[in-house]
Scaffold this motif. Sequence first.
Motif, PDB file in Angstrom:
ATOM      1  N   TYR A  41       0.827  -1.217   0.000  1.00  0.00           N
ATOM      2  CA  TYR A  41       0.000   0.000   0.000  1.00  0.00           C
ATOM      3  C   TYR A  41       0.856   1.261   0.000  1.00  0.00           C
ATOM      4  N   ASP A  42       2.002   1.197   0.637  1.00  0.00           N
ATOM      5  CA  ASP A  42       2.893   2.354   0.639  1.00  0.00           C
ATOM      6  C   ASP A  42       3.383   2.666  -0.777  1.00  0.00           C
ATOM      7  N   ALA A  43       3.583   1.614  -1.570  1.00  0.00           N
ATOM      8  CA  ALA A  43       4.047   1.801  -2.949  1.00  0.00           C
ATOM      9  C   ALA A  43       2.995   2.489  -3.816  1.00  0.00           C
ATOM     10  N   MET A  44       1.725   2.475  -3.384  1.00  0.00           N
ATOM     11  CA  MET A  44       0.653   3.100  -4.154  1.00  0.00           C
ATOM     12  C   MET A  44       0.602   4.613  -3.966  1.00  0.00           C
ATOM     13  N   VAL A  45       1.170   5.120  -2.883  1.00  0.00           N
ATOM     14  CA  VAL A  45       1.052   6.544  -2.561  1.00  0.00           C
ATOM     15  C   VAL A  45       1.645   7.389  -3.690  1.00  0.00           C
ATOM     16  N   GLY A  46       0.872   8.369  -4.138  1.00  0.00           N
ATOM     17  CA  GLY A  46       1.295   9.234  -5.233  1.00  0.00           C
ATOM     18  C   GLY A  46       0.777   8.794  -6.588  1.00  0.00           C
ATOM     19  N   GLU A  47       0.263   7.544  -6.671  1.00  0.00           N
ATOM     20  CA  GLU A  47      -0.274   7.046  -7.935  1.00  0.00           C
ATOM     21  C   GLU A  47      -1.741   7.450  -8.082  1.00  0.00           C
ATOM     22  N   THR A  48      -2.221   7.423  -9.327  1.00  0.00           N
ATOM     23  CA  THR A  48      -3.628   7.675  -9.608  1.00  0.00           C
ATOM     24  C   THR A  48      -4.277   6.382 -10.085  1.00  0.00           C
ATOM     25  N   GLY A  51      -2.247   8.307   1.047  1.00  0.00           N
ATOM     26  CA  GLY A  51      -1.706   7.666   2.247  1.00  0.00           C
ATOM     27  C   GLY A  51      -2.326   6.297   2.410  1.00  0.00           C
ATOM     28  N   HIS A  52      -1.997   5.647   3.511  1.00  0.00           N
ATOM     29  CA  HIS A  52      -2.567   4.317   3.749  1.00  0.00           C
ATOM     30  C   HIS A  52      -2.577   4.013   5.244  1.00  0.00           C
ATOM     31  N   SER A  53      -3.374   3.018   5.604  1.00  0.00           N
ATOM     32  CA  SER A  53      -3.445   2.540   6.986  1.00  0.00           C
ATOM     33  C   SER A  53      -3.197   1.045   6.991  1.00  0.00           C
ATOM     34  N   THR A  54      -2.084   0.651   6.434  1.00  0.00           N
ATOM     35  CA  THR A  54      -1.580  -0.725   6.350  1.00  0.00           C
ATOM     36  C   THR A  54      -2.418  -1.607   5.436  1.00  0.00           C
ATOM     37  N   VAL A  55      -3.722  -1.773   5.720  1.00  0.00           N
ATOM     38  CA  VAL A  55      -4.521  -2.718   4.946  1.00  0.00           C
ATOM     39  C   VAL A  55      -5.491  -2.039   3.989  1.00  0.00           C
ATOM     40  N   TYR A  56      -5.473  -0.723   3.906  1.00  0.00           N
ATOM     41  CA  TYR A  56      -6.233  -0.013   2.906  1.00  0.00           C
ATOM     42  C   TYR A  56      -5.580   1.345   2.659  1.00  0.00           C
ATOM     43  N   ALA A  57      -5.929   1.952   1.510  1.00  0.00           N
ATOM     44  CA  ALA A  57      -5.336   3.221   1.129  1.00  0.00           C
ATOM     45  C   ALA A  57      -6.371   4.338   1.276  1.00  0.00           C
ATOM     46  N   PHE A  58      -5.869   5.579   1.290  1.00  0.00           N
ATOM     47  CA  PHE A  58      -6.730   6.767   1.254  1.00  0.00           C
ATOM     48  C   PHE A  58      -6.567   7.419  -0.106  1.00  0.00           C
ATOM     49  N   GLY A  59      -7.693   7.816  -0.708  1.00  0.00           N
ATOM     50  CA  GLY A  59      -7.638   8.431  -2.017  1.00  0.00           C
ATOM     51  C   GLY A  59      -8.371   9.756  -2.065  1.00  0.00           C
ATOM     52  N   GLU A  60      -7.847  10.668  -2.871  1.00  0.00           N
ATOM     53  CA  GLU A  60      -8.448  11.997  -3.066  1.00  0.00           C
ATOM     54  C   GLU A  60      -8.890  12.102  -4.524  1.00  0.00           C
ATOM     55  N   VAL A 112      -8.803   8.640  -8.485  1.00  0.00           N
ATOM     56  CA  VAL A 112      -8.311   9.191  -7.222  1.00  0.00           C
ATOM     57  C   VAL A 112      -6.791   9.143  -7.187  1.00  0.00           C
ATOM     58  N   GLU A 113      -6.224  10.103  -6.475  1.00  0.00           N
ATOM     59  CA  GLU A 113      -4.794  10.059  -6.168  1.00  0.00           C
ATOM     60  C   GLU A 113      -4.638   9.453  -4.782  1.00  0.00           C
ATOM     61  N   ILE A 114      -3.747   8.473  -4.660  1.00  0.00           N
ATOM     62  CA  ILE A 114      -3.525   7.815  -3.377  1.00  0.00           C
ATOM     63  C   ILE A 114      -2.644   8.726  -2.528  1.00  0.00           C
ATOM     64  N   TYR A 139     -12.837   0.153  -4.485  1.00  0.00           N
ATOM     65  CA  TYR A 139     -11.806  -0.800  -4.886  1.00  0.00           C
ATOM     66  C   TYR A 139     -11.203  -0.358  -6.207  1.00  0.00           C
ATOM     67  N   ASP A 140      -9.877  -0.464  -6.295  1.00  0.00           N
ATOM     68  CA  ASP A 140      -9.218  -0.091  -7.545  1.00  0.00           C
ATOM     69  C   ASP A 140      -9.157  -1.288  -8.476  1.00  0.00           C
ATOM     70  N   GLU A 141      -8.431  -1.159  -9.577  1.00  0.00           N
ATOM     71  CA  GLU A 141      -8.428  -2.194 -10.606  1.00  0.00           C
ATOM     72  C   GLU A 141      -7.822  -3.510 -10.141  1.00  0.00           C
ATOM     73  N   ALA A 142      -7.045  -3.494  -9.057  1.00  0.00           N
ATOM     74  CA  ALA A 142      -6.478  -4.710  -8.496  1.00  0.00           C
ATOM     75  C   ALA A 142      -7.203  -5.141  -7.225  1.00  0.00           C
TER      76      ALA A 142
END
Length: 416
Positions: free
Chosen positions: A352-359, A405-414, A401-403, A376-379
């Motif tokens: 999930y950390d690797a997703m931060v900054g991605e759309t 941040g995350h809380s270990t088992v899910y991400a936050f998106g804007e 959405v742009e990712i 849920y995203d495409e994966a």
Amino acid sequence: MARYHIETYGCTSNRGESRQIERRLRDAGHHRVEGPGEADVAILNTCTVVEKTERNMLRRAEELGEETADLIVTGCMALAQGEQFRDAEVDADVIHWDEVPEAVTNGECPTTTPDAEPVLDGVIGILPIARGCMSDCSYCITKQATGKIDSPPVSENVEKARALVHAGAKEIRITGQDTGVYGWDTGERKLHELLDRICDIEGDFRVRVGMANPKGVHGIREELAEVFAENEKLYNFIHAPVQSGSDDVLGDMRRQHQVSEYVEIVETFDEYLDYWTLSTDFIVGFPTEEDEDHAQSMALLRETRPEKINVTRFSKRPGTDAAEMKGLGGTKKKERSKEMSELKMDVVAEAYDAMVGETHEVLVVEEGTGDSVKCYDEAYRQVIVQNADDHGVEVGDFVDVEITGHSTVYAFGEPV
């Protein structure tokens, strides 16, 4: 099937989460009992609004830990202050709401009732594609209720999927005891054909494939991965429960697959898909699991790095062959579970950390806590969008959405 006892504390949102947990448990064939002493597993859905509440939650967790065989702690305090339960040495699995149903199953397949029909729940369509399985796992009681695989024709399941889409389904969840062996009873392996034809249905929707044991997936891994790569409607997600990294233990479990076959599945999907989610399960503390077997499971987790992992401590089910085996001590199972769960959190957080900054494009599937929505995203990775009303985001929407941040088992998106 497990007997469960559930207690819920706190706000309306917590009660809603408990209802969802119970719905999924009932769908999997488990049933509720009133007291923890009668239960195979107790579930404590916690609140953390004030310090007094926190003390009460810790005390209740300690009490439940003494009254039942297994304890699962979830909810707000578990997510925000899970370390307090560990510091207090509460004998429990401290996990996210979404992980509770899988944790209760003890590695068993879900149970589909004989008259199971498609169900539309909000924008989520549940499509049971078959009943039964081809396995004979030594620890699983589900087989006694379901029998061998019974697969309706592909055309019949496609029409059921079409009806769900026409009724408003934005997400179709393909379910069954073992989706990977769909069609085996007719002499053909048909899961990839079924998925391809469902994706041809007109409409804007997504499809998630439910649990598929590695043995069934391995034989069609190339065809299946190709179907995933060619169809954007398919979430790039597979749930292939390996259960152990030791071939010796897999043999005692009668799991039919070997570790090498599971690894080959992962390698094949890596070849076809750039971005996808591997979900798997591990049973910790099977009666014949030695220290070296556990070490092999840990090594397999590190090697394949699944983005979603269910870790379950083995517990005996009446009437199964594994129930007759001399079990490991509770302390050893607890230690191994703790070690694997800690590694799990590192592996999942890394993904999930690797997703931060991605759309990513996400599908909004249901309301969350407060003014948030679950997506849920495409994966099929869960993304929470907060302040949904301010963004004009509603259930059923597809949103970029742009990712953030995350809380270990899910991400936050804007939304962007």
